[in-house]
Design a protein around this motif. Structure first.
Motif, PDB file in Angstrom:
ATOM      1  N   ILE A  57       0.859  -1.185   0.000  1.00 42.99           N
ATOM      2  CA  ILE A  57       0.000   0.000   0.000  1.00 42.99           C
ATOM      3  C   ILE A  57       0.892   1.230   0.000  1.00 42.99           C
ATOM      4  O   ILE A  57       1.823   1.342   0.803  1.00 42.99           O
ATOM      5  CB  ILE A  57      -0.929   0.009   1.222  1.00 42.99           C
ATOM      6  CG1 ILE A  57      -1.935  -1.141   1.106  1.00 42.99           C
ATOM      7  CG2 ILE A  57      -1.660   1.343   1.334  1.00 42.99           C
ATOM      8  CD1 ILE A  57      -2.901  -1.231   2.261  1.00 42.99           C
ATOM      9  N   ASN A  58       0.611   2.153  -0.906  1.00 42.74           N
ATOM     10  CA  ASN A  58       1.309   3.438  -0.980  1.00 42.74           C
ATOM     11  C   ASN A  58       0.308   4.558  -0.772  1.00 42.74           C
ATOM     12  O   ASN A  58      -0.690   4.644  -1.499  1.00 42.74           O
ATOM     13  CB  ASN A  58       1.980   3.631  -2.342  1.00 42.74           C
ATOM     14  CG  ASN A  58       3.116   2.659  -2.582  1.00 42.74           C
ATOM     15  OD1 ASN A  58       3.774   2.221  -1.632  1.00 42.74           O
ATOM     16  ND2 ASN A  58       3.359   2.315  -3.828  1.00 42.74           N
ATOM     17  N   CYS A  59       0.546   5.400   0.209  1.00 44.31           N
ATOM     18  CA  CYS A  59      -0.272   6.586   0.456  1.00 44.31           C
ATOM     19  C   CYS A  59       0.653   7.791   0.478  1.00 44.31           C
ATOM     20  O   CYS A  59       1.325   8.038   1.491  1.00 44.31           O
ATOM     21  CB  CYS A  59      -1.021   6.462   1.775  1.00 44.31           C
ATOM     22  SG  CYS A  59      -2.270   5.157   1.784  1.00 44.31           S
ATOM     23  N   PHE A  60       0.688   8.504  -0.637  1.00 40.81           N
ATOM     24  CA  PHE A  60       1.601   9.641  -0.781  1.00 40.81           C
ATOM     25  C   PHE A  60       0.774  10.911  -0.962  1.00 40.81           C
ATOM     26  O   PHE A  60       0.279  11.199  -2.043  1.00 40.81           O
ATOM     27  CB  PHE A  60       2.537   9.418  -1.972  1.00 40.81           C
ATOM     28  CG  PHE A  60       3.366   8.162  -1.880  1.00 40.81           C
ATOM     29  CD1 PHE A  60       3.795   7.684  -0.659  1.00 40.81           C
ATOM     30  CD2 PHE A  60       3.724   7.464  -3.018  1.00 40.81           C
ATOM     31  CE1 PHE A  60       4.558   6.526  -0.562  1.00 40.81           C
ATOM     32  CE2 PHE A  60       4.492   6.309  -2.941  1.00 40.81           C
ATOM     33  CZ  PHE A  60       4.911   5.831  -1.705  1.00 40.81           C
ATOM     34  N   LYS A  62       3.226  -9.180   8.433  1.00 42.60           N
ATOM     35  CA  LYS A  62       2.920 -10.462   7.812  1.00 42.60           C
ATOM     36  C   LYS A  62       1.410 -10.625   7.692  1.00 42.60           C
ATOM     37  O   LYS A  62       0.643 -10.105   8.508  1.00 42.60           O
ATOM     38  CB  LYS A  62       3.517 -11.612   8.622  1.00 42.60           C
ATOM     39  CG  LYS A  62       5.046 -11.635   8.583  1.00 42.60           C
ATOM     40  CD  LYS A  62       5.608 -12.837   9.321  1.00 42.60           C
ATOM     41  CE  LYS A  62       7.137 -12.862   9.248  1.00 42.60           C
ATOM     42  NZ  LYS A  62       7.700 -14.030   9.967  1.00 42.60           N
ATOM     43  N   LEU A  63       1.002 -11.360   6.659  1.00 40.71           N
ATOM     44  CA  LEU A  63      -0.410 -11.632   6.415  1.00 40.71           C
ATOM     45  C   LEU A  63      -0.614 -13.123   6.182  1.00 40.71           C
ATOM     46  O   LEU A  63       0.143 -13.735   5.422  1.00 40.71           O
ATOM     47  CB  LEU A  63      -0.897 -10.873   5.172  1.00 40.71           C
ATOM     48  CG  LEU A  63      -1.305  -9.409   5.322  1.00 40.71           C
ATOM     49  CD1 LEU A  63      -1.532  -8.800   3.956  1.00 40.71           C
ATOM     50  CD2 LEU A  63      -2.551  -9.262   6.184  1.00 40.71           C
ATOM     51  N   GLY A  64      -1.636 -13.690   6.807  1.00 36.45           N
ATOM     52  CA  GLY A  64      -1.932 -15.097   6.578  1.00 36.45           C
ATOM     53  C   GLY A  64      -0.776 -15.999   6.961  1.00 36.45           C
ATOM     54  O   GLY A  64      -0.016 -15.729   7.890  1.00 36.45           O
ATOM     55  N   LYS A  65      -0.609 -17.088   6.175  1.00 38.89           N
ATOM     56  CA  LYS A  65       0.431 -18.071   6.485  1.00 38.89           C
ATOM     57  C   LYS A  65       1.822 -17.576   6.117  1.00 38.89           C
ATOM     58  O   LYS A  65       2.748 -17.620   6.924  1.00 38.89           O
ATOM     59  CB  LYS A  65       0.140 -19.383   5.760  1.00 38.89           C
ATOM     60  CG  LYS A  65      -1.119 -20.094   6.235  1.00 38.89           C
ATOM     61  CD  LYS A  65      -1.334 -21.390   5.460  1.00 38.89           C
ATOM     62  CE  LYS A  65      -2.597 -22.109   5.916  1.00 38.89           C
ATOM     63  NZ  LYS A  65      -2.846 -23.349   5.130  1.00 38.89           N
ATOM     64  N   ASN A  66       1.971 -17.122   4.882  1.00 37.36           N
ATOM     65  CA  ASN A  66       3.309 -16.762   4.395  1.00 37.36           C
ATOM     66  C   ASN A  66       3.372 -15.394   3.720  1.00 37.36           C
ATOM     67  O   ASN A  66       4.389 -15.044   3.137  1.00 37.36           O
ATOM     68  CB  ASN A  66       3.794 -17.830   3.402  1.00 37.36           C
ATOM     69  CG  ASN A  66       3.870 -19.207   4.029  1.00 37.36           C
ATOM     70  OD1 ASN A  66       4.562 -19.398   5.021  1.00 37.36           O
ATOM     71  ND2 ASN A  66       3.150 -20.168   3.453  1.00 37.36           N
ATOM     72  N   GLY A  67       2.279 -14.645   3.750  1.00 40.10           N
ATOM     73  CA  GLY A  67       2.245 -13.371   3.051  1.00 40.10           C
ATOM     74  C   GLY A  67       3.006 -12.277   3.773  1.00 40.10           C
ATOM     75  O   GLY A  67       3.127 -12.279   4.997  1.00 40.10           O
ATOM     76  N   LYS A  68       3.531 -11.362   2.990  1.00 42.90           N
ATOM     77  CA  LYS A  68       4.237 -10.203   3.532  1.00 42.90           C
ATOM     78  C   LYS A  68       3.542  -8.939   3.047  1.00 42.90           C
ATOM     79  O   LYS A  68       2.966  -8.901   1.948  1.00 42.90           O
ATOM     80  CB  LYS A  68       5.697 -10.199   3.111  1.00 42.90           C
ATOM     81  CG  LYS A  68       6.478 -11.399   3.642  1.00 42.90           C
ATOM     82  CD  LYS A  68       7.950 -11.298   3.277  1.00 42.90           C
ATOM     83  CE  LYS A  68       8.714 -12.519   3.762  1.00 42.90           C
ATOM     84  NZ  LYS A  68       8.649 -12.690   5.229  1.00 42.90           N
ATOM     85  N   GLY A  69       3.605  -7.897   3.874  1.00 42.81           N
ATOM     86  CA  GLY A  69       2.974  -6.640   3.519  1.00 42.81           C
ATOM     87  C   GLY A  69       3.843  -5.456   3.870  1.00 42.81           C
ATOM     88  O   GLY A  69       4.678  -5.520   4.772  1.00 42.81           O
ATOM     89  N   VAL A  70       3.633  -4.361   3.138  1.00 37.62           N
ATOM     90  CA  VAL A  70       4.326  -3.115   3.429  1.00 37.62           C
ATOM     91  C   VAL A  70       3.362  -1.958   3.192  1.00 37.62           C
ATOM     92  O   VAL A  70       2.616  -1.940   2.208  1.00 37.62           O
ATOM     93  CB  VAL A  70       5.608  -2.953   2.575  1.00 37.62           C
ATOM     94  CG1 VAL A  70       5.296  -2.985   1.082  1.00 37.62           C
ATOM     95  CG2 VAL A  70       6.339  -1.660   2.942  1.00 37.62           C
ATOM     96  N   PHE A  71       3.337  -1.032   4.128  1.00 39.12           N
ATOM     97  CA  PHE A  71       2.488   0.159   4.056  1.00 39.12           C
ATOM     98  C   PHE A  71       3.413   1.366   4.075  1.00 39.12           C
ATOM     99  O   PHE A  71       4.034   1.669   5.089  1.00 39.12           O
ATOM    100  CB  PHE A  71       1.533   0.189   5.251  1.00 39.12           C
ATOM    101  CG  PHE A  71       0.420   1.189   5.158  1.00 39.12           C
ATOM    102  CD1 PHE A  71      -0.887   0.775   4.954  1.00 39.12           C
ATOM    103  CD2 PHE A  71       0.668   2.548   5.263  1.00 39.12           C
ATOM    104  CE1 PHE A  71      -1.925   1.697   4.878  1.00 39.12           C
ATOM    105  CE2 PHE A  71      -0.351   3.473   5.183  1.00 39.12           C
ATOM    106  CZ  PHE A  71      -1.662   3.054   4.985  1.00 39.12           C
ATOM    107  N   ASN A  72       3.532   2.034   2.938  1.00 38.65           N
ATOM    108  CA  ASN A  72       4.383   3.218   2.810  1.00 38.65           C
ATOM    109  C   ASN A  72       3.495   4.461   2.840  1.00 38.65           C
ATOM    110  O   ASN A  72       2.495   4.530   2.122  1.00 38.65           O
ATOM    111  CB  ASN A  72       5.142   3.191   1.482  1.00 38.65           C
ATOM    112  CG  ASN A  72       5.953   1.935   1.290  1.00 38.65           C
ATOM    113  OD1 ASN A  72       6.756   1.578   2.148  1.00 38.65           O
ATOM    114  ND2 ASN A  72       5.745   1.248   0.175  1.00 38.65           N
TER     115      ASN A  72
END
Length: 340
Positions: free
Chosen positions: A149-152, A221-231
């Protein structure tokens, strides 16, 4: 059932918007406004009683159904609890609170009062968000492998100078609360609760004086193996650039973009799924020299009215927003711990 009677607390930008919307809805009636600054009476384009304190309104014994809380962020919990205890349903603008503990207190007051609290997260009602929620509910992208997710955005000195509380931690809280809680809510609603939150906060525009940093990167982290980034940042030059959400899944990829996640930018799925043309693009709330999130308050208010008339539970309530505030609080705490 007769018209639902509304009271507005806070006659600033968003409060004035509620005045206009409530005047247009056939099943609603604005019956009073509360603001500590009597000078704002001139911005209310309807002749209704105007009070300078919530206590004065309570004392007046004017009959009402719903109180809309449109005041500085840090005041939301105490005012919500006061209104519930006085016997009113509550519409609480985002963020509902700046601390998860305060949300829990609000939930307890809601339970005891038997009234309802409606959390304002109107971005859920944009056509693209509804479509994406359906897509994810059907698991058509498979397992989430990566979420970005990018919020600029831009918030300049005028924004903070016009309402100095916005620059404080006690009443404003910072960009994750004031601007980007909408998109955190969408993220959790669509993709589930994040885990193992790690963050780094920093300031890009040092010419603007606030009690918080204007930018950050949050990993989780999301779910079993998911990765997330919020910029996120409030330091984009002059105008907002984008609010986007990209999902890389085991069975497909999708990106929602635009300035307010109002556009479908990309979709590629293993399984055939309807991809509509979103002709009616969701517009942003326009506050003269800056823009906010999706302009869907009219849809939200109609749903509140239907809920009350039919004695239904809120579609978006305090339990939903507890997840949002918890995510922000964890990100803030981790960033602050790193700075020591």
């Amino acid at each position: 059932m007769n018209k639902i009677k509304f009271v507005i607390i806070g006659a600033g930008n968003i409060g004035s918007k509620y005045v206009s919307l409530l005047n247009e809805l056939p099943d609603s009636e604005l019956i009073a406004v509360v603001d500590s600054n009597f000078g704002r009476r001139k911005f209310i384009d309807k002749l209704v009683p105007f009070f300078t304190s919530l206590e004065d309104f309570f004392t007046s014994k004017i009959q009402a159904d719903v109180i809309c809380i449109c005041t500085p962020n840090g005041l939301h919990p105490s005012q919500t609890i006061d209104c519930l205890n006085a016997g009113y349903h509550v519409i609480c603008e985002k963020p509902v609170a700046l601390k998860a503990d305060d949300v829990l207190k609000m939930m307890e007051a809601e339970k005891i009062s038997g009234k309802k609290v409606f959390a304002v997260m109107q971005n859920r009602y944009s056509p693209v968000a509804i479509w994406l929620k359906k897509l994810m509910s059907l698991k058509l992208v498979g397992e989430i492998r990566l979420l970005q997710i990018n919020c600029f955005w831009n918030r300049n000195n005028k924004y903070y100078n016009d309402s100095p509380w916005r620059a404080t931690r006690e009443l404003g809280g910072g960009p994750l609360y004031s601007q980007f809680s909408h998109f955190i809510d969408l993220m959790i609603w669509i993709c589930g609760n994040p885990k193992e939150i790690r963050s780094e906060f920093f300031t890009l525009n040092k010419e603007i004086n606030t009690q918080f940093q204007d930018s950050g990167i949050i990993n989780f982290k999301l779910g079993k193996n998911g990765k997330g980034v919020f910029n996120f940042t409030n330091a984009a030059f002059e105008t907002n650039i984008e609010s986007s959400l990209t999902i890389i899944g085991s069975k497909g990829n999708v990106k929602v973009g635009g300035q307010y996640m109002e556009k479908l930018d990309f979709v590629n799925l293993e399984q055939v799924f309807e991809i509509p043309v979103f002709e009616n693009v969701t517009k942003a709330n326009n506050y003269t020299y800056y823009k906010g999130s999706a302009d869907k308050h009219d849809v939200f208010l109609k749903k509140v009215i239907d809920c009350i008339k039919n004695n239904q539970e809120p579609e978006i309530g305090l339990a939903d927003e507890l997840n949002v505030i918890h995510f922000i609080e964890q990100a803030v705490l981790f960033a602050e711990a790193k700075s020591y």
